[in-house]
Design an enzyme around this catalytic site. Structure first.
Site, mmCIF file in Angstrom:
data_model
loop_
_atom_site.group_PDB
_atom_site.id
_atom_site.type_symbol
_atom_site.label_atom_id
_atom_site.label_comp_id
_atom_site.label_asym_id
_atom_site.label_seq_id
_atom_site.Cartn_x
_atom_site.Cartn_y
_atom_site.Cartn_z
ATOM 1 N N GLY A 240 -25.793 2.114 31.562
ATOM 2 C CA GLY A 240 -26.761 2.102 32.658
ATOM 3 C C GLY A 240 -28.053 1.385 32.320
ATOM 4 O O GLY A 240 -29.043 1.512 33.031
ATOM 5 N N GLU B 32 -18.324 3.853 24.142
ATOM 6 C CA GLU B 32 -19.476 3.639 25.023
ATOM 7 C C GLU B 32 -20.763 3.863 24.242
ATOM 8 O O GLU B 32 -21.247 5.008 24.161
ATOM 9 C CB GLU B 32 -19.423 4.605 26.207
ATOM 10 C CG GLU B 32 -18.205 4.435 27.081
ATOM 11 C CD GLU B 32 -18.507 4.883 28.503
ATOM 12 O OE1 GLU B 32 -18.352 4.066 29.406
ATOM 13 O OE2 GLU B 32 -18.930 6.027 28.689
ATOM 14 N N GLY C 78 -19.444 1.943 34.960
ATOM 15 C CA GLY C 78 -20.233 2.861 35.784
ATOM 16 C C GLY C 78 -20.772 2.149 37.014
ATOM 17 O O GLY C 78 -20.069 1.953 38.005
ATOM 18 N N GLY C 79 -22.023 1.702 36.943
ATOM 19 C CA GLY C 79 -22.731 1.132 38.092
ATOM 20 C C GLY C 79 -21.939 0.073 38.849
ATOM 21 O O GLY C 79 -21.903 0.086 40.089
ATOM 22 N N TRP D 198 -17.681 6.839 38.875
ATOM 23 C CA TRP D 198 -18.678 6.836 39.958
ATOM 24 C C TRP D 198 -19.823 7.810 39.710
ATOM 25 O O TRP D 198 -20.757 7.882 40.509
ATOM 26 C CB TRP D 198 -17.996 7.183 41.292
ATOM 27 C CG TRP D 198 -17.190 6.066 41.861
ATOM 28 C CD1 TRP D 198 -17.035 4.800 41.350
ATOM 29 C CD2 TRP D 198 -16.425 6.093 43.079
ATOM 30 N NE1 TRP D 198 -16.226 4.057 42.166
ATOM 31 C CE2 TRP D 198 -15.837 4.815 43.235
ATOM 32 C CE3 TRP D 198 -16.172 7.072 44.041
ATOM 33 C CZ2 TRP D 198 -15.019 4.506 44.324
ATOM 34 C CZ3 TRP D 198 -15.367 6.764 45.123
ATOM 35 C CH2 TRP D 198 -14.800 5.490 45.268
ATOM 36 N N LYS D 199 -19.735 8.609 38.679
ATOM 37 C CA LYS D 199 -20.796 9.578 38.374
ATOM 38 C C LYS D 199 -21.107 10.412 39.627
ATOM 39 O O LYS D 199 -20.198 10.751 40.366
ATOM 40 C CB LYS D 199 -22.039 8.863 37.833
ATOM 41 C CG LYS D 199 -21.694 7.878 36.720
ATOM 42 C CD LYS D 199 -22.883 7.339 36.011
ATOM 43 C CE LYS D 199 -22.433 6.266 35.022
ATOM 44 N NZ LYS D 199 -23.409 5.989 34.008
ATOM 45 N N SER E 244 -22.674 -1.083 30.726
ATOM 46 C CA SER E 244 -23.177 -2.232 31.490
ATOM 47 C C SER E 244 -22.157 -3.359 31.626
ATOM 48 O O SER E 244 -22.513 -4.536 31.547
ATOM 49 C CB SER E 244 -24.493 -2.732 30.883
ATOM 50 O OG SER E 244 -25.475 -1.707 30.961
ATOM 51 N N HIS F 73 -18.070 12.295 28.137
ATOM 52 C CA HIS F 73 -18.968 11.197 28.512
ATOM 53 C C HIS F 73 -20.348 11.478 27.921
ATOM 54 O O HIS F 73 -20.792 12.627 27.859
ATOM 55 C CB HIS F 73 -19.033 11.085 30.036
ATOM 56 C CG HIS F 73 -19.743 9.840 30.482
ATOM 57 N ND1 HIS F 73 -21.113 9.748 30.519
ATOM 58 C CD2 HIS F 73 -19.270 8.630 30.868
ATOM 59 C CE1 HIS F 73 -21.452 8.526 30.923
ATOM 60 N NE2 HIS F 73 -20.351 7.831 31.150
HETATM 61 C C1 PEP Z 1 -20.367 4.801 32.231
HETATM 62 O O1 PEP Z 1 -20.879 5.573 33.010
HETATM 63 O O2 PEP Z 1 -19.389 5.169 31.581
HETATM 64 C C2 PEP Z 1 -20.935 3.460 32.090
HETATM 65 C C3 PEP Z 1 -20.444 2.671 31.189
HETATM 66 O O3 PEP Z 1 -21.973 3.117 32.944
HETATM 67 P P1 PEP Z 1 -22.567 1.635 33.194
HETATM 68 O O4 PEP Z 1 -21.395 0.701 33.390
HETATM 69 O O5 PEP Z 1 -23.390 1.770 34.436
HETATM 70 O O6 PEP Z 1 -23.364 1.266 31.987
#
Ligand code: PEP
Length: 256
Positions: A177, A171, A238-239, A14-15, A217, A99
């Site tokens: 993001g 990642e 993430g999002g 959730w950041k 993403s 991260h």
């Molecule tokens: C993350 O924060 O680890 C991530 C993968 O973000 P997102 O899914 O928004 O790209």
């Protein structure tokens, strides 16, 4: 490499989003949606201030709560930091380490990743260690070099036994993001490379059992293509983990 069944993991990061009230609303909507989904482990990493609310809301469910960071010392004069035993006491079962946002904006290095990893393992927290190359490194053809050095930097001091509970998250920084997801094939190729690193460092069995999550993403619309790759053992989201319906749809990727 022998085919070892690896239980999928869908983890949400959730950041710096969601208050305690938001957290309670999220779980009230999310838990009923995933009540029947027992094909994978579910992890959610809220911000520190929402950990207690998340632990409380997730009690009795299959959702494990993770922190997004920790300090490597068990206590001390480190203003603004949180130690592993504090996370355990708060009810966390896992913790994100390394991260890319921490590497980019907060000076996280492979050395601090290794220190935090040792602290998490000592406290009994499951580490979710993030690695991934920048766009520049990919364009320069240096992806393998970056992944090799991040892997070595994080895990050099561990035995195969210490390595066994770790979840690795691949990642690529250019996919986080940005809405720009790695293709399933590209992600699987990086996962294969990381698994090969694990095999040369910890042996065949440890490498075959290692669960590698893809992050960058991930959305309800692309998760099933990613999970169709044998090399991809789950996702770090993430999002799309912020909305209960969207994260539930990702958890239920088999129905997509
Ligand atoms: C993350 O924060 O680890 C991530 C993968 O973000 P997102 O899914 O928004 O790209």
């Amino acid at each position: 490499m022998p085919a070892t069944p690896r239980r999928p993991v869908i983890a949400g990061n959730w950041k710096m989003f969601k208050t305690q009230a938001d957290t309670r609303s999220f779980f009230a909507a999310f838990l009923p949606l995933v009540a029947a989904a027992d094909h994978c482990e579910i992890v959610i990493a809220p911000p520190f201030t929402a950990l207690a609310a998340a632990v409380d809301a997730a009690r009795g469910s299959r959702v494990a709560i993770a922190a997004q960071n920790l300090h490597w010392e068990p206590q001390g004069a480190f203003t603004g930091e949180i130690a592993a035993p504090m996370l355990v006491e708060a009810g966390c079962r896992a913790v994100l380490i390394g991260h890319s946002e921490r590497r980019q904006f907060f000076g996280e290095t492979d050395a601090t990743v290794a220190q935090k990893l040792a602290a998490a393992l000592a406290a009994g927290l499951q580490p979710i260690v993030c690695v991934g190359e920048s766009l520049e490194a990919r364009e320069q053809g240096r992806t393998d070099e970056i992944l090799r050095s991040q892997f070595a930097g994080a895990f050099a001091a561990l035995t195969a036994r210490e390595f066994s509970p770790i979840l690795l998250a691949y990642e690529p920084v250019w996919a986080i993001g940005t809405g720009r997801t790695a293709t399933p094939q590209l992600a699987a190729e990086a996962h294969r490379f990381l698994r090969a690193q694990a095999e040369s460092r910890f042996g065949r069995e440890a490498a075959a059992a290692l669960r590698i999550l893809y992050g960058g993403s991930v959305k309800p619309g692309n998760i099933s293509g990613l999970m169709a790759e044998e090399e991809i053992d789950g996702a770090l989201v993430g999002g799309a983990s912020l909305d209960p319906a969207s994260f539930a749809a990702i958890v239920k990727y088999r129905e997509g």
